[in-house]
Design an enzyme around this catalytic site. Structure first.
Site, PDB file in Angstrom:
ATOM      1  N   GLY A 113     -92.023  12.166  45.561  1.00 17.02           N
ATOM      2  CA  GLY A 113     -91.534  12.903  44.410  1.00 17.02           C
ATOM      3  C   GLY A 113     -91.815  12.219  43.092  1.00 17.02           C
ATOM      4  O   GLY A 113     -92.920  11.741  42.835  1.00 17.02           O
ATOM      5  N   SER A 114     -90.810  12.130  42.241  1.00 18.57           N
ATOM      6  CA  SER A 114     -90.973  11.830  40.832  1.00 18.57           C
ATOM      7  C   SER A 114     -91.405  10.400  40.542  1.00 18.57           C
ATOM      8  O   SER A 114     -90.953   9.449  41.166  1.00 18.57           O
ATOM      9  CB  SER A 114     -89.659  12.105  40.099  1.00 18.57           C
ATOM     10  OG  SER A 114     -89.757  11.746  38.741  1.00 18.57           O
ATOM     11  N   CYS A 115     -92.258  10.287  39.498  1.00 18.78           N
ATOM     12  CA  CYS A 115     -92.666   8.981  38.990  1.00 18.78           C
ATOM     13  C   CYS A 115     -91.492   8.238  38.359  1.00 18.78           C
ATOM     14  O   CYS A 115     -91.563   7.023  38.162  1.00 18.78           O
ATOM     15  CB  CYS A 115     -93.767   9.154  37.949  1.00 18.78           C
ATOM     16  SG  CYS A 115     -95.254  10.000  38.550  1.00 18.78           S
TER      17      CYS A 115
END
Length: 592
Positions: free
Chosen positions: A65-67
């Site tokens: 998922g998210s950085c």
């Protein structure tokens, strides 16, 4: 008690720690999946949902998922709610980078150990784990000895670098371009060594995800760089920040969030970044060309840049993005290289009838979970020719459940127009065949709401495009939303002005919708979402996944048309799209 077993792996961040083992065989996105203030796992789709990480040895295959996961982990380390150690099946740059930055800014750390897939599978039933640099000891019960972990705050001496450094690299490292650039180059080189890069490459532009406010540590990091005289060396855009900078007071946002979140955006602009504040930088005039070497963070933007534009970037963690922007240099590895952009998994999509716009985010969500960290080649969509908006929605949902920075769709995405171009010669790739019934399972996972009522319709995750505004205006023309339903759309400032000039915004505002710029639904909460609201509706696969954990509301997921209809009636129809109905008939043949 004697240790039960001992394993050896690769130490990504040296150190020692012991704690109760918290094991899951599913990757975890720290952003949207872990509360940065308490360490609770808030991803309601994850097997560890409701568990607290503080003081435990967390064993997961990798992040996903998210950085922004790096920022959340840095917050947890700084506020004392971090795991005691991380044990991974495969290296994860996002989580490792969060630890490295915490070392640099806060002089706090935790060990990160990678042990490989085979060894990782043996951890499932263990109770206690002890990490000592590259060694993992496992116990069925607390060992009861007098062992104590040493201080993990300071990094141990690295081996001499084997990287080939240019004169510019050496000058940056020596501090000739200022302290901020020097510290940035130190972090870039540490990551390059961990990733196995042999040299660095020039990048032409950057997109910064670290401007999202995850807590005091994120602001302290940026303001420290400003104090050190930080200035970006390449054109740099900014991701969505955590508030609408111009209207957060009008929207009722608590100053405890509004003030530091706005200050964080200002700090990055003080380093020379452009005021863009969008999670869809590919919609800007500055979008990169095919083959261009860039450094982008924000998971959906990375996937879109690689897959749809054919540009070249890794899934860069927050804070490594600004370090590369300050130096103009990135590790030459992964998707920066031709050989690392090949497919490693074939995915066959079933024959399908006419599709609506709910199909592509659902398919991206499902394929992301199948792919894990592998780059998929999707077969079976050649005749459907998805639009750029479809690919945007697919990529955002794919990036939510996958750790891969790239996908290929045969006959659609630029590098796979001839799918042979993304296949290694004579390589036998694993293949997954998706059945319509499998997509029905994922549809139900995204549709977490059990009551038909709709209180909020959430649109614009990722940020709306001009063509999405045109589509929405057509659906809204001559209609008005239900008075008890909030309809809000997030978008970038540039696209908002384009849509206003085209006449779309007047129609949408007459419908009763609210336009929010600078921030995105992944950062919005109360009071934009009314306190009494219990159920949301969205056409975003990404937000349908994250919302139950982020804002504590259940979600209806459906097409844009269904969202508009629900906004008018305050009720979700619960209808399956026509292309998915055959799966339900197979499941319940008596109702055919």
């Amino acid at each position: 008690m004697p240790r039960l077993t001992s394993l050896t792996g690769r130490s990504l961040v040296p150190g020692a720690a012991e704690g109760a083992l918290l094991f899951a065989d599913v990757g975890l996105s720290f952003w949207g999946g872990v509360d940065p203030y308490s360490g609770e796992v808030i991803d309601r789709h994850h097997p560890l949902s409701g568990q607290y990480l503080a003081g435990r040895v967390l064993a997961i295959p990798s992040g996903r998922g998210s950085c922004t996961g790096s920022s959340v982990l840095m917050e947890l380390i700084s506020n004392g709610h971090a795991p005691a150690a991380l044990v991974l099946a495969e290296p994860d740059e996002i989580l490792t980078l969060g630890v490295l930055v915490a070392q640099t800014i806060f002089q706090r750390s935790l060990p990160v150990l990678c042990i490989g897939q085979e060894a990782f599978a043996t951890l499932r039933d263990m109770a206690v784990a002890r990490v000592e640099d590259s060694t993992l000891s496992l116990f069925e019960q607390p060992p009861g000895d007098a062992w104590r972990a040493p201080d993990n705050a300071q990094p141990k001496a690295d081996n001499p670098s084997t990287l080939q450094l240019s004169e510019l690299d050496q000058a940056l490292l020596a501090g000739h371009h200022g302290q901020a650039a020097q510290v940035a180059m130190q972090i870039v080189l540490r990551m390059a060594e961990l990733q196995g890069a042999q040299r660095l490459v020039d990048v032409t532009q950057a997109h910064i995800d670290g401007c999202i406010y995850t807590g005091p540590a994120s602001l302290r990091f940026a303001e420290q760089l400003v104090q050190w005289g930080a200035k970006v060396r390449v054109p740099t855009t900014l991701n969505s920040i955590s508030v609408d900078q111009r209207r957060w007071r009008e929207l009722g946002i608590d100053p405890a969030l509004g003030v530091p979140a706005s200050a964080l955006g200002d700090a990055y602009m003080a380093m020379g970044a452009q005021l863009s504040f969008t999670c869809a930088p590919y919609l800007l005039d500055s979008a990169p060309q095919a083959g261009e070497q860039i450094v982008w963070a924000e998971s959906n933007a990375v996937v879109y840049a690689n897959s749809v534009l054919g540009a070249r970037t890794l899934k860069y963690p927050d804070y490594l993005d600004i370090c590369i922007a300050l130096t103009g240099r990135a590790p030459l590895i992964g998707c920066h290289l031709d050989a690392q952009r090949k497919a490693s998994l074939r995915v066959q999509v079933p024959e399908l009838a006419e599709l609506d716009d709910a199909f592509y985010p659902l398919l991206g969500y499902h394929i992301g979970a199948l792919a894990g960290s592998r780059i998929p080649l999707v077969l079976g969509l050649e005749q459907h020719q998805p639009s750029l908006d479809d690919l945007k929605a697919f990529g955002a949902a794919f990036a939510t459940t996958s750790a891969a920075p790239l996908f290929h769709i045969a006959g659609v995405t630029p590098e796979a127009l001839d799918p042979r171009q993304v296949l290694e010669a004579d390589a036998l790739l694993p293949q997954e065949s998706i059945r319509l019934q499998d997509l029905l399972v994922s549809w139900r996972e995204l549709n977490s709401a059990r009551e038909s009522r709709v209180d909020v319709v959430s649109l614009g995750n990722p940020h709306f495009s001009l063509s999405e505004f045109a589509h929405l205006a057509r659906l809204c023309r001559g209609r008005h939303k239900h008075p008890e339903v909030v309809v809000a759309i997030t978008c970038g400032r540039a696209v908002l002005e384009q849509a206003r000039a085209a006449g779309h915004i007047a129609t949408i505002e007459a419908f009763g919708a609210t336009l929010v710029t600078d921030t995105c639904w992944c950062m919005l909460g109360e009071p934009v979402i009314p306190l009494a609201a219990t159920t949301l509706m969205t056409n975003s696969g990404k937000y349908a996944h994250y919302a139950p954990g982020l804002v504590g509301r259940k979600v209806h997921f459906a097409s844009l048309k269904e969202c508009v209809d629900a906004a008018c009636t305050a009720t979700a129809s619960g209808r399956l799209p026509a292309w998915l109905q055959p799966a339900a008939r197979l499941e319940n043949p008596a109702h055919v």
